[in-house]
Write an enzyme that holds these catalytic residues in place. Sequence first.
Site, PDB file in Angstrom:
ATOM      1  N   TYR A  71       0.831  -1.201   0.000  1.00  0.00           N
ATOM      2  CA  TYR A  71       0.000   0.000   0.000  1.00  0.00           C
ATOM      3  C   TYR A  71       0.867   1.253   0.000  1.00  0.00           C
ATOM      4  O   TYR A  71       2.080   1.188   0.221  1.00  0.00           O
ATOM      5  CB  TYR A  71      -0.966   0.011   1.186  1.00  0.00           C
ATOM      6  CG  TYR A  71      -0.349   0.335   2.532  1.00  0.00           C
ATOM      7  CD1 TYR A  71       0.489  -0.562   3.182  1.00  0.00           C
ATOM      8  CD2 TYR A  71      -0.610   1.553   3.154  1.00  0.00           C
ATOM      9  CE1 TYR A  71       1.037  -0.254   4.417  1.00  0.00           C
ATOM     10  CE2 TYR A  71      -0.058   1.863   4.390  1.00  0.00           C
ATOM     11  CZ  TYR A  71       0.754   0.956   5.012  1.00  0.00           C
ATOM     12  OH  TYR A  71       1.304   1.260   6.232  1.00  0.00           O
ATOM     13  N   ARG A  90       8.523   4.412  -4.117  1.00  0.00           N
ATOM     14  CA  ARG A  90       8.532   3.378  -3.066  1.00  0.00           C
ATOM     15  C   ARG A  90       7.545   2.257  -3.403  1.00  0.00           C
ATOM     16  O   ARG A  90       7.814   1.087  -3.134  1.00  0.00           O
ATOM     17  CB  ARG A  90       8.213   4.001  -1.704  1.00  0.00           C
ATOM     18  CG  ARG A  90       8.392   3.013  -0.556  1.00  0.00           C
ATOM     19  CD  ARG A  90       8.247   3.673   0.797  1.00  0.00           C
ATOM     20  NE  ARG A  90       6.930   4.245   0.990  1.00  0.00           N
ATOM     21  CZ  ARG A  90       6.581   5.026   2.003  1.00  0.00           C
ATOM     22  NH1 ARG A  90       7.484   5.353   2.923  1.00  0.00           N
ATOM     23  NH2 ARG A  90       5.373   5.503   2.113  1.00  0.00           N
ATOM     24  N   ARG A 139      -7.543 -21.052  -2.410  1.00  0.00           N
ATOM     25  CA  ARG A 139      -6.575 -20.483  -1.471  1.00  0.00           C
ATOM     26  C   ARG A 139      -5.293 -21.308  -1.499  1.00  0.00           C
ATOM     27  O   ARG A 139      -5.161 -22.292  -0.761  1.00  0.00           O
ATOM     28  CB  ARG A 139      -7.175 -20.467  -0.061  1.00  0.00           C
ATOM     29  CG  ARG A 139      -6.255 -19.882   0.992  1.00  0.00           C
ATOM     30  CD  ARG A 139      -6.922 -19.884   2.366  1.00  0.00           C
ATOM     31  NE  ARG A 139      -6.004 -19.412   3.394  1.00  0.00           N
ATOM     32  CZ  ARG A 139      -5.127 -20.189   4.047  1.00  0.00           C
ATOM     33  NH1 ARG A 139      -5.064 -21.474   3.773  1.00  0.00           N
ATOM     34  NH2 ARG A 139      -4.334 -19.673   4.962  1.00  0.00           N
ATOM     35  N   LYS A 186       6.517  -1.912   2.095  1.00  0.00           N
ATOM     36  CA  LYS A 186       5.291  -1.326   2.658  1.00  0.00           C
ATOM     37  C   LYS A 186       4.127  -2.295   2.461  1.00  0.00           C
ATOM     38  O   LYS A 186       3.213  -2.075   1.657  1.00  0.00           O
ATOM     39  CB  LYS A 186       5.006   0.047   2.042  1.00  0.00           C
ATOM     40  CG  LYS A 186       4.068   0.888   2.914  1.00  0.00           C
ATOM     41  CD  LYS A 186       4.102   2.344   2.526  1.00  0.00           C
ATOM     42  CE  LYS A 186       2.995   3.170   3.141  1.00  0.00           C
ATOM     43  NZ  LYS A 186       3.083   3.345   4.585  1.00  0.00           N
TER      44      LYS A 186
HETATM   45  N1  PLP Z   1       7.152   3.870   9.286  1.00  0.00           N
HETATM   46  C1  PLP Z   1       6.054   3.098   9.199  1.00  0.00           C
HETATM   47  C2  PLP Z   1       6.044   1.747   9.815  1.00  0.00           C
HETATM   48  C3  PLP Z   1       4.920   3.575   8.520  1.00  0.00           C
HETATM   49  O1  PLP Z   1       3.831   2.792   8.431  1.00  0.00           O
HETATM   50  C4  PLP Z   1       4.947   4.871   7.952  1.00  0.00           C
HETATM   51  C5  PLP Z   1       3.780   5.390   7.250  1.00  0.00           C
HETATM   52  O2  PLP Z   1       2.740   4.785   7.197  1.00  0.00           O
HETATM   53  C6  PLP Z   1       6.110   5.635   8.074  1.00  0.00           C
HETATM   54  C7  PLP Z   1       7.213   5.091   8.732  1.00  0.00           C
HETATM   55  C8  PLP Z   1       6.205   7.006   7.467  1.00  0.00           C
HETATM   56  O3  PLP Z   1       6.331   6.917   6.091  1.00  0.00           O
HETATM   57  P1  PLP Z   1       5.874   8.123   5.149  1.00  0.00           P
HETATM   58  O4  PLP Z   1       6.630   9.335   5.624  1.00  0.00           O
HETATM   59  O5  PLP Z   1       6.276   7.712   3.802  1.00  0.00           O
HETATM   60  O6  PLP Z   1       4.397   8.275   5.336  1.00  0.00           O
END
Ligand code: PLP
Length: 323
Positions: A71, A90, A139, A186
């Site tokens: 995400y 990213r 699944r 992410k």
């Molecule tokens: N660290 C984690 C675990 C996050 O989930 C997030 C944002 O959701 C961030 C850092 C900050 O990232 P960004 O500045 O890209 O929103």
Amino acid sequence: MTSDLCTGYREFRFQFVDQALRICVYMRRNCLPDRRNRLDQIAYVNGSFVPLSEAKVSVLDRGFLFADGIYEVAAVLDGKLIDNASHLARLERSVGEIALALPETTARIQEIQRELVARNNLVNGMVYLEVTRGADAGRDFAFPKGVKPTLVMFTSVKDIVNAPSAKTGIAVITVPDLRWERRDIKSVALLAQVLAKQAAAEAGAGEAWMIEDGKVTEGGSSSAFILTQDDVLVTRQNSSAILPGCTRKAVVALAQERQLRVEERPFTVEEALKAKEAFITSATVFVQAVVSIDGKAVANGKPGPMTDRLREIYVDFARATAQ
Ligand code: PLP
């Protein structure tokens, strides 16, 4: 007499209906739960723009079954996307790390983000996007063949610049970092963060700082910073231990451009409690002061001047580069 009565009754009925309509409009604007308003929003699901209440994916979607998805969240200021190139870069990296092909180019994804902002008349808030490995016929753990990835997006409203917590600062609590070893991706596998942030909410805190081997990794959904007594900005270096925050990256660059010393290394909670200032960064808070950790005040328990200044600098950068 009869006609007077009729007119009076009509008048009364008119006023009554008028009043009732006004109450309905007021209730709709002010009293209905936020959820209802949110469900009136337009979302994007696999090529279609649909009301959020009708935005659905299959129960066989691998995002649902396995958290097999990625995400991104980009802020919106004055109807424009903030630092979106960084978020899309990213996104490409994250999907690449799990061998998931984006179903659209990043240029098209940006068009959809913009269209959602326009369709929802979004002024300030964020656009959420998620891509999963799609829904197969059953699944099976291994990657399915010939299945189109799912792409979902929706928006939400938030006045990030004028958020009350920007003035007061937030409390944080610390929790053990329970996550997997690829936190640089992410991923939508956020159960550890859900538990961490729920514990913070129950403690009346605004964020949870996760601790591993005695050091702060990052916040549940933010990057963690301190300003030491000798004015060095400290934040953990990027590695598979943390998510490379887009806001973190911009803040580090903006601070360095202004000759502030930045050290990218882990720090302990004890160091944070002895620091001049502490703060978090993320796309949905920008720069946000941390005024206490586990109930102990950071410095005088108020947002520090450097944090306030970096917040202003970041907001200026965001407005100047918004697209
Ligand atoms: N660290 C984690 C675990 C996050 O989930 C997030 C944002 O959701 C961030 C850092 C900050 O990232 P960004 O500045 O890209 O929103």
